[in-house]
Design a protein around this motif. Structure first.
Motif, mmCIF file in Angstrom:
data_model
loop_
_atom_site.group_PDB
_atom_site.id
_atom_site.type_symbol
_atom_site.label_atom_id
_atom_site.label_comp_id
_atom_site.label_asym_id
_atom_site.label_seq_id
_atom_site.Cartn_x
_atom_site.Cartn_y
_atom_site.Cartn_z
ATOM 1 N N ARG A 123 0.635 -1.068 0.171
ATOM 2 C CA ARG A 123 0.344 0.360 0.267
ATOM 3 C C ARG A 123 0.879 1.880 0.139
ATOM 4 N NH1 ARG A 123 -4.152 -0.465 4.510
ATOM 5 N NH2 ARG A 123 -1.926 -0.013 5.759
ATOM 6 N N THR B 108 1.100 5.151 -0.177
ATOM 7 C CA THR B 108 0.419 6.224 0.331
ATOM 8 C C THR B 108 1.900 8.027 0.846
ATOM 9 O OG1 THR B 108 1.077 6.301 2.839
ATOM 10 C CG2 THR B 108 -0.537 4.598 1.906
ATOM 11 N N SER B 109 0.769 8.955 1.350
ATOM 12 C CA SER B 109 1.501 9.686 1.047
ATOM 13 C C SER B 109 3.045 9.567 1.978
ATOM 14 C CB SER B 109 0.835 11.067 1.146
ATOM 15 O OG SER B 109 -0.052 11.146 0.048
ATOM 16 N N ARG C 80 6.855 8.593 -1.270
ATOM 17 C CA ARG C 80 5.174 7.942 -0.734
ATOM 18 C C ARG C 80 6.394 7.119 0.216
ATOM 19 N NH1 ARG C 80 3.632 11.481 -3.626
ATOM 20 N NH2 ARG C 80 2.537 10.590 -5.470
#
Length: 272
Positions: free
Chosen positions: A98, A100-101, A145
């Protein structure tokens, strides 16, 4: 019409301190600030010249009498997984990736502390608190990320802070569950970042520094397609066993020459 010249970044050198990789030697780093509108271009340019990012700083080893630390990357097109690496991928087939930011969470910090206490209790990050951890994750002026890996119980198992460059992905820092050594998380995350780069059409995965002969970094040499930045250019490493650490006292150029040879985005090198 008014014309303005881009301001060149200023470079500095850290004070010498004990080398964490080669006993009895001292290390120092050449570094510059990473900020402003040119941060993305500067990071892209200097990453191709052996620099690494740490929050808002770009740095490169610049020891006075040693050139053992080599910036390493994997040429994705040349990479072929070994049998052992294929087994590592299969062992981790239950993990879900996953991306993400860059935002720090309590779960990340708990895993980070568990990892440090088990693997690097005496390291430079051992005393890092939750606010310093958040800064490490979140203080980035470029495309970054947080790549998280969760198991089939949705429990966080591994994390990698990853920068996205114009020619690849750079694995800035990773940590994972130390009680699951059978997974070979370090190897698996590199394998998965090779896949991430391939999916994005990017040619390289930047691994940080490799010191030939250092047990701490030996795993990086087990990947085919390995390249190192040496003598101001990237060189293929057909056989890592044949690469020796360059610890000759004349192996490095003076700081002024090193800085003069750095190529900066938007700034033409001076003509002699």
């Amino acid at each position: 019409m008014r014309h303005s010249l881009p301001l060149a970044p200023q470079f500095y050198v850290t004070a010498p301190q004990p080398c964490p990789y080669l006993e009895g030697r001292m290390e120092r780093k050449l570094f510059t600030a990473l900020q402003g509108e040119t941060a993305e271009a500067l990071n892209n340019s200097l990453s191709k010249q052996g620099f690494r990012r740490s929050q808002n700083v770009l740095y490169r080893p610049s020891c006075a009498d040693c050139a053992a630390c080599l910036s390493a990357r994997i040429d994705v097109a040349s990479f072929r997984p070994s049998k052992s690496q294929r087994r590592t991928t299969k062992r981790n087939a239950d993990l879900e990736r996953r991306a993400t930011s860059p935002w720090a969470t309590e779960q990340q910090y708990d895993l980070f502390r568990t990892y440090l206490d088990a693997r690097h209790a005496d390291g430079g990050m051992a005393d890092m608190d939750v606010f310093e951890f958040a800064a490490m994750i979140e203080e980035t002026p470029i495309r970054s990320r947080v790549v998280e890996y969760t198991d089939d119980q949705d429990a966080l198992a591994a994390v990698c802070l990853t920068d996205v460059l114009d020619d690849g992905v750079s694995m800035v820092y990773s940590f994972y569950r130390p009680d699951q050594a059978w997974r070979s998380f370090g190897t698996y995350m590199i394998l998965d970042h090779i896949e991430i780069a391939r999916e994005a059409g990017l040619p390289y995965v930047y691994l940080g520094y490799w010191v030939p002969g250092s047990a701490k970094m030996g795993y990086k040499s087990r990947f085919s397609g390995l390249e190192v930045f040496r003598k101001n250019r990237w060189q293929q490493v057909p056989d890592p066993e044949e690469v020796e650490a360059d610890t000759h006292p004349l192996s490095t150029d003076p700081i002024a020459e090193q800085v003069a040879n750095i190529s900066l985005p938007g700034i033409r090198p001076a003509k002699g």
